[in-house]
Motif scaffolding. Structure first.
Motif, short mmCIF file in Angstrom:
data_model
loop_
_atom_site.label_atom_id
_atom_site.label_comp_id
_atom_site.label_asym_id
_atom_site.label_seq_id
_atom_site.Cartn_x
_atom_site.Cartn_y
_atom_site.Cartn_z
N ASP A 1 0.82 -1.19 0.00
CA ASP A 1 0.10 0.05 0.12
C ASP A 1 0.85 1.20 -0.08
OD1 ASP A 1 0.86 0.26 2.57
OD2 ASP A 1 -0.99 -0.18 3.36
N GLU A 2 0.46 2.42 0.38
CA GLU A 2 1.32 3.70 0.29
C GLU A 2 2.48 3.57 1.20
OE1 GLU A 2 0.75 5.71 -2.12
OE2 GLU A 2 -1.02 4.63 -2.59
N THR A 3 2.49 2.69 2.43
CA THR A 3 3.57 2.94 3.32
C THR A 3 4.19 1.57 3.81
OG1 THR A 3 1.99 2.56 5.22
CG2 THR A 3 2.22 4.81 4.51
N THR A 4 3.61 0.19 3.29
CA THR A 4 4.10 -0.92 3.64
C THR A 4 4.04 -2.05 2.53
OG1 THR A 4 2.89 -0.49 5.86
CG2 THR A 4 3.53 -2.91 5.29
N THR A 5 5.32 -2.71 2.44
CA THR A 5 5.31 -4.01 1.66
C THR A 5 5.06 -5.04 2.63
OG1 THR A 5 7.00 -2.71 0.57
CG2 THR A 5 6.91 -5.33 0.38
N PHE A 6 3.84 -5.68 2.22
CA PHE A 6 3.16 -6.97 2.85
C PHE A 6 3.86 -8.15 2.47
CE2 PHE A 6 -0.10 -3.43 2.92
CZ PHE A 6 -0.20 -3.31 3.94
N ALA A 7 4.03 -8.29 1.08
CA ALA A 7 4.61 -9.40 0.67
C ALA A 7 5.55 -9.05 -0.44
CB ALA A 7 3.75 -10.58 0.36
N GLU A 8 6.81 -9.53 -0.73
CA GLU A 8 7.61 -9.63 -1.76
C GLU A 8 8.10 -10.92 -2.31
OE1 GLU A 8 11.41 -6.67 -3.63
OE2 GLU A 8 10.26 -6.28 -1.59
N ILE A 9 7.87 -11.27 -3.60
CA ILE A 9 8.35 -12.46 -4.15
C ILE A 9 9.42 -12.15 -5.19
CG2 ILE A 9 7.50 -14.61 -5.53
CD1 ILE A 9 4.71 -14.00 -4.10
N VAL A 10 10.51 -12.70 -5.05
CA VAL A 10 11.80 -12.27 -5.90
C VAL A 10 12.05 -13.67 -6.81
CG1 VAL A 10 13.88 -11.56 -5.87
CG2 VAL A 10 12.74 -10.88 -3.97
N ILE A 11 11.95 -13.34 -8.15
CA ILE A 11 12.12 -14.30 -9.08
C ILE A 11 13.64 -13.87 -9.67
CG2 ILE A 11 11.64 -15.41 -11.32
CD1 ILE A 11 8.65 -14.71 -10.62
N ASP A 12 14.86 -14.68 -9.34
CA ASP A 12 16.02 -14.39 -10.08
C ASP A 12 16.18 -15.33 -11.38
OD1 ASP A 12 18.81 -14.60 -10.50
OD2 ASP A 12 19.49 -14.35 -8.64
N LEU A 13 16.05 -14.26 -12.28
CA LEU A 13 15.80 -15.32 -13.70
C LEU A 13 17.50 -15.76 -13.95
CD1 LEU A 13 13.82 -12.77 -15.40
CD2 LEU A 13 12.91 -15.07 -14.65
N ASP A 14 18.37 -15.21 -13.58
CA ASP A 14 19.45 -15.71 -13.86
C ASP A 14 19.94 -17.09 -13.29
OD1 ASP A 14 19.81 -13.53 -15.85
OD2 ASP A 14 20.71 -12.50 -14.00
N ALA A 15 19.72 -17.10 -11.88
CA ALA A 15 20.12 -18.10 -10.98
C ALA A 15 19.01 -19.36 -11.22
CB ALA A 15 20.14 -17.53 -9.71
N ARG A 16 17.90 -18.85 -11.62
CA ARG A 16 16.75 -19.77 -11.84
C ARG A 16 16.30 -20.20 -10.50
NH1 ARG A 16 17.55 -23.49 -17.23
NH2 ARG A 16 18.34 -21.56 -18.54
N ARG A 17 15.61 -19.28 -9.64
CA ARG A 17 15.22 -19.38 -8.53
C ARG A 17 14.43 -18.52 -7.91
NH1 ARG A 17 20.48 -17.92 -4.46
NH2 ARG A 17 20.48 -15.75 -4.95
N ALA A 18 13.40 -18.76 -7.00
CA ALA A 18 12.35 -17.84 -6.57
C ALA A 18 12.46 -18.02 -5.27
CB ALA A 18 11.23 -17.92 -7.20
#
Length: 466
Positions: free
Chosen positions: A364-381
C-alpha cells in the motif's frame, strides 16, 4: 443445502481480512486438513477444529463437502474427543480410506502426551462415525525405536493388504516415516522405517503423505523444528523408498501440514493449512484462525520435477478481466491494475529473453506486505523477508525458449503465487484496509522489458451451513 453463510459470518464483526474463496469454517480455530476423500461424487474435507474458539486446543474433526472443490457445505463435527479415553485430549490428524465400501478414518488419539492410532467407521454419507471397540489399534510406537513422536497416519492399499506410514522421529538420528502393514486395518505389524532423515530435515516428521505419481513415488513431510514442508521424489520397491531428489514444497512460512488424495478423475490433489502470521490475541479478537490453501493438482514431469497448479474448477470464479502489456524500466516500480475488493487473480508473462531479478510486491502507500523475488539468471524464486533476505530459495526449471508464467491469487489476507507451474510461494498478509493494496512489478535488468499481464476479478465462493 440451507442458508448461505455471509462473507462476514453472523456473530463476528465485519472483517476485511477474512478470505472469501479459500475454505475455512464459519468461525474458530482450524489447522491440518484430514481425511481427504472423493466419495460417490462428493469431495470430503475433514480438518483439525476447535469449536471452543480461535485458539489451538480441544481438537475435534470438522467436516465439509463439495462437488467441485470451490463451493462448500459445512457439515456437523465428525469426531469428538472421548472423555477418559485414548483420545480424551484430542482427535488429531489422520486419513480416510474406502475399506471395501465402508468409509473408514484412521487418526491420532491423544491422551495426555501419549499418542496412539485410532479407527472409526462411518455411514454412507460420512456424517456419523463409530469408534471401534478394538481401539487403539496401535497403542504406541514400536518399542525398539526411541521415538520423538508417533502420529498422523497415511494409509493405502497395496498387493492385497493395507500399508501405512506414521510420522515419527528417532532420537539422535532424525525424522522418520514408519511403515506398517495390515490385513484388516485393525491388526497392524510394524515393518521398518520407510525413510529416515539425518537431522538436516528435522528431528520429527509430521503429516507424511506417500503416494505414486507417474512412474515414481513422492513422500511429503512437515518437519520440526523448522516447520517447513519438504517433498522427496524417488523409487519404491521391496517396502523401501529411495529418494532421488528433495525440495521445499512452498517458499512461505504459512504453508504447513499438507495432505493429498486421488479423486475420481485420477488427479492427485493437495490441500494444506495456511497458518496465521499474526499474534494469538489478534486471532482471538477476530474469532477465526486458519485457512486452507487452494487445492493444488500435482503432476510429475519426465525429469521428476513436481508440478503444482490450481484445478480448472476455479476458473468459474473469474469475472471482469483485462489484458495488457506493461513496460518495465530498471528499478522502476510499476503497478498492475487490480480491484480494491481483495479478490483477484493475476497472470504475469515474463519473456524468455528477460534477465536479472523481478519482484512482485503486495503493497500500500506505506508498507510492503509481501515481496516475491524471481531470480531469472540463477533460476530460483523465494519470499523476501523484512531484512531483505530470502529465507528459502526454490529452484525454477526454465526453458530458455519459452516465457515464464506467474499466477498470483489474492484473497483478503492470503497471497498464493504459482511460478513456472512447479514453484509455489504463500504468504499471509494483514493490511489495515484493502483500499490502497496493489500488486507491483520491478526489475533489476538494465534493459527495458515488456511483460504481459492478465487480470481477473474473482467472485466469492459459496459456503453453506448443513
Amino acid at each position: 443445502m440451507s442458508n448461505t453463510t455471509s462473507p462476514d459470518v453472523a456473530g463476528l464483526a465485519p472483517d476485511h481480512l477474512r478470505p472469501r474463496y479459500h475454505f475455512m469454517p464459519p468461525a474458530n480455530w482450524m489447522n491440518d486438513p484430514n481425511g481427504l476423500i472423493h466419495w460417490q461424487g462428493m469431495y470430503h474435507l475433514f480438518y483439525q477444529y476447535n469449536p471452543q474458539g480461535a485458539f489451538w486446543g480441544t481438537i475435534h474433526w470438522g467436516h465439509a463437502t463439495s462437488r467441485d472443490l470451490v463451493h462448500w457445505e459445512h457439515e456437523p463435527i465428525a469426531l469428538h474427543p472421548g472423555p477418559g479415553s485414548y483420545d480424551s485430549d484430542g482427535c488429531w490428524s489422520g486419513c480416510a480410506v474406502d475399506d471395501h465400501g465402508t468409509p473408514t478414518l484412521l487418526y491420532t488419539g491423544k491422551e495426555g502426551a501419549h499418542e496412539s492410532l485410532v479407527l472409526a467407521r462411518g455411514d454412507a454419507h460420512l456424517r456419523t462415525w463409530e469408534k471401534q471397540a478394538q481401539n487403539p489399534v496401535i497403542a504406541g510406537p514400536p518399542p525398539e525405536i526411541d521415538s520423538v513422536g508417533f502420529r498422523d497416519p497415511c494409509v493405502w492399499r497395496e498387493d492385497g493388504e493395507w500399508r501405512m506410514v506414521i510420522g515419527s522421529g528417532i532420537r539422535g538420528v532424525g525424522g522418520a516415516a514408519l511403515l506398517y502393514t495390515s490385513p484388516d486395518l485393525v491388526q497392524w505389524d510394524y515393518r521398518h522405517p520407510l525413510a529416515v532423515g539425518d537431522g538436516a530435515t528435522g528431528v520429527m516428521w509430521e503429516c507424511p503423505s506417500f503416494f505414486a505419481l507417474g512412474d515414481r513415488h513422492v513422500l511429503t513431510l512437515s518437519v520440526l523444528p523448522q516447520e517447513a514442508v519438504f517433498a522427496f521424489v524417488g523409487t519404491y520397491a521391496d517396502d523401501r523408498f529411495t529418494p532421488a531428489s528433495m525440495r521445499r514444497l512452498d517458499g512461505g512460512a504459512a504453508f504447513y501440514a499438507p495432505q493429498t488424495f486421488i479423486d475420481a478423475h485420477g488427479r492427485r490433489i493437495l490441500f494444506a493449512w495456511l497458518k496465521e502470521e499474526r499474534d494469538a490475541a489478534a486471532q482471538r479478537d477476530a474469532g477465526w484462525s486458519g485457512v486452507m490453501s487452494l487445492p493444488r493438482v500435482l503432476t510429475l514431469d519426465a525429469e521428476g520435477m513436481l508440478g503444482m497448479s490450481p484445478p480448472p474448477e476455479f476458473l468459474q470464479l473469474r469475472g471482469f478481466t483485462q489484458t495488457l502489456l506493461l513496460d518495465l524500466w530498471p528499478s522502476k516500480r510499476v503497478t498492475i491494475p487490480t480491484n480494491r475488493q481483495g479478490q483477484w487473480e493475476v497472470e504475469v508473462t515474463l519473456p524468455a529473453s528477460m534477465s536479472g531479478q523481478v519482484s512482485l510486491s503486495l503493497v500500500d502507500e506505506t508498507t510492503t506486505f509481501a515481496e516475491i523475488v524471481i531470480d531469472l539468471d540463477a533460476r530460483r524464486a523465494g519470499l523476501q523477508e523484512h531484512d531483505a533476505t530470502v529465507a528459502a530459495w526454490l529452484s525454477i526449471q526454465r526453458d530458455g525458449d519459452n516465457p515464464l508464467k506467474v499466477r498470483c491469487f489474492f484473497d483478503h489476507s492470503v497471497i498464493e503465487c504459482f511460478i513456472a507451474g512447479h514453484v509455489c510461494v504463500t504468504k499471509r498478509v494483514y493490511p489495515p484496509t484493502l483500499a490502497g493494496v496493489r500488486l507491483t512489478l520491478t526489475q533489476t535488468s538494465a534493459t527495458p522489458t515488456q511483460v504481459g499481464i492478465r487480470q481477473w476479478d474473482l467472485r466469492a465462493a459459496e459456503f453453506h451451513l448443513a
